[in-house]
Design a protein around this motif. Structure first.
Motif, PDB file in Angstrom:
ATOM      1  N   VAL A  49      48.567  -5.954   0.768  1.00  0.00           N
ATOM      2  CA  VAL A  49      48.704  -6.361   2.085  1.00  0.00           C
ATOM      3  C   VAL A  49      47.243  -6.376   2.564  1.00  0.00           C
ATOM      4  N   ILE A  50      46.571  -5.247   2.168  1.00  0.00           N
ATOM      5  CA  ILE A  50      45.096  -5.673   2.988  1.00  0.00           C
ATOM      6  C   ILE A  50      44.309  -6.731   2.356  1.00  0.00           C
ATOM      7  N   ALA A  55      42.583 -12.435   2.829  1.00  0.00           N
ATOM      8  CA  ALA A  55      42.522 -13.889   2.365  1.00  0.00           C
ATOM      9  C   ALA A  55      42.996 -14.945   3.320  1.00  0.00           C
ATOM     10  N   ILE A  56      44.021 -14.065   4.280  1.00  0.00           N
ATOM     11  CA  ILE A  56      44.406 -15.125   5.316  1.00  0.00           C
ATOM     12  C   ILE A  56      43.323 -15.447   6.369  1.00  0.00           C
ATOM     13  N   VAL A  57      42.281 -14.532   6.822  1.00  0.00           N
ATOM     14  CA  VAL A  57      41.133 -14.852   7.694  1.00  0.00           C
ATOM     15  C   VAL A  57      40.390 -15.991   6.864  1.00  0.00           C
ATOM     16  N   PHE A  58      40.092 -15.742   5.667  1.00  0.00           N
ATOM     17  CA  PHE A  58      39.180 -16.538   4.797  1.00  0.00           C
ATOM     18  C   PHE A  58      39.834 -17.896   4.834  1.00  0.00           C
ATOM     19  N   ASN A  59      41.132 -18.074   4.517  1.00  0.00           N
ATOM     20  CA  ASN A  59      41.831 -19.349   4.361  1.00  0.00           C
ATOM     21  C   ASN A  59      41.869 -20.055   5.818  1.00  0.00           C
ATOM     22  N   LEU A  91      52.887 -13.547   3.695  1.00  0.00           N
ATOM     23  CA  LEU A  91      52.507 -12.036   3.229  1.00  0.00           C
ATOM     24  C   LEU A  91      53.900 -11.507   2.628  1.00  0.00           C
ATOM     25  N   VAL A  92      55.016 -11.615   3.359  1.00  0.00           N
ATOM     26  CA  VAL A  92      56.185 -10.886   2.872  1.00  0.00           C
ATOM     27  C   VAL A  92      56.563 -11.585   1.725  1.00  0.00           C
TER      28      VAL A  92
END
Length: 169
Positions: A49-50, A55-59, A91-92
């Motif tokens: 999850v971390i 990766a979400i921020v990067f993407n 993420l889920v």
């Protein structure tokens, strides 16, 4: 037919850019995942999850400022909210598969964890591509469409002007 082929070319370019950012995001995701797993005692799914959040921020940065830089930039708060919402669903999906493999089937070796992390990323990526392009980074109208709409408005304005009337006696 050209309009269709140029639309296909745009889609191919979009998929390629999405794939490039996503590919780099996968490397970030897997790199952070393995780093957290080896440097901490966190359980596998928490480490995942971390890594997914990083990766979400990067993407987001890659998608907003490269893949979809030509898309509507109005309403950044709404865009970011939708991005985070759809990213949370991804993420889920991603970590749900890892959770199932780890705790449902007992597949928790480092190799198995990485394989199921990768599979989860793949499944979630299909959802993310659809949701980001459909709801988050909306396309601006094509220039031709805008020009056609302006021409229609001009014609409507011209026909609405009162015309001098001639009286015949």
């Amino acid at each position: 037919m050209e309009g269709g082929s140029s639309g296909l070319q745009r889609l191919v370019r979009e998929v390629a850019k999405f794939g490039a950012v996503g590919g780099a995001g996968i490397l970030v995701n897997l790199g952070v995942f393995n780093l957290v797993r080896h440097l901490t005692e966190l359980p596998v799914v928490r480490a995942s999850v971390i890594a997914t959040v990083v990766a979400i921020v990067f993407n987001y940065l890659g998608f907003r400022y490269w893949t979809y830089r030509d898309r509507d930039k109005g309403g950044r708060t709404k865009e970011l909210t939708l991005f985070l919402l759809f990213s949370a669903v991804g993420l889920v999906i991603e970590n749900g598969l890892l959770y199932l493999a780890t705790y449902g089937f007992g597949w928790d070796s480092p190799l198995q964890s990485n394989v199921f992390k990768f599979v989860g990323i793949g499944v979630a990526t299909l959802f993310r591509f659809w949701s980001y392009r459909s709801w988050v980074f909306k396309a601006l109208p094509a220039r031709e469409t805008v020009a056609d709409a302006e021409a229609i408005l001009e014609q409507a304005a011209d026909s609405a002007e009162p015309k001098p009337t001639q009286r015949v006696f």
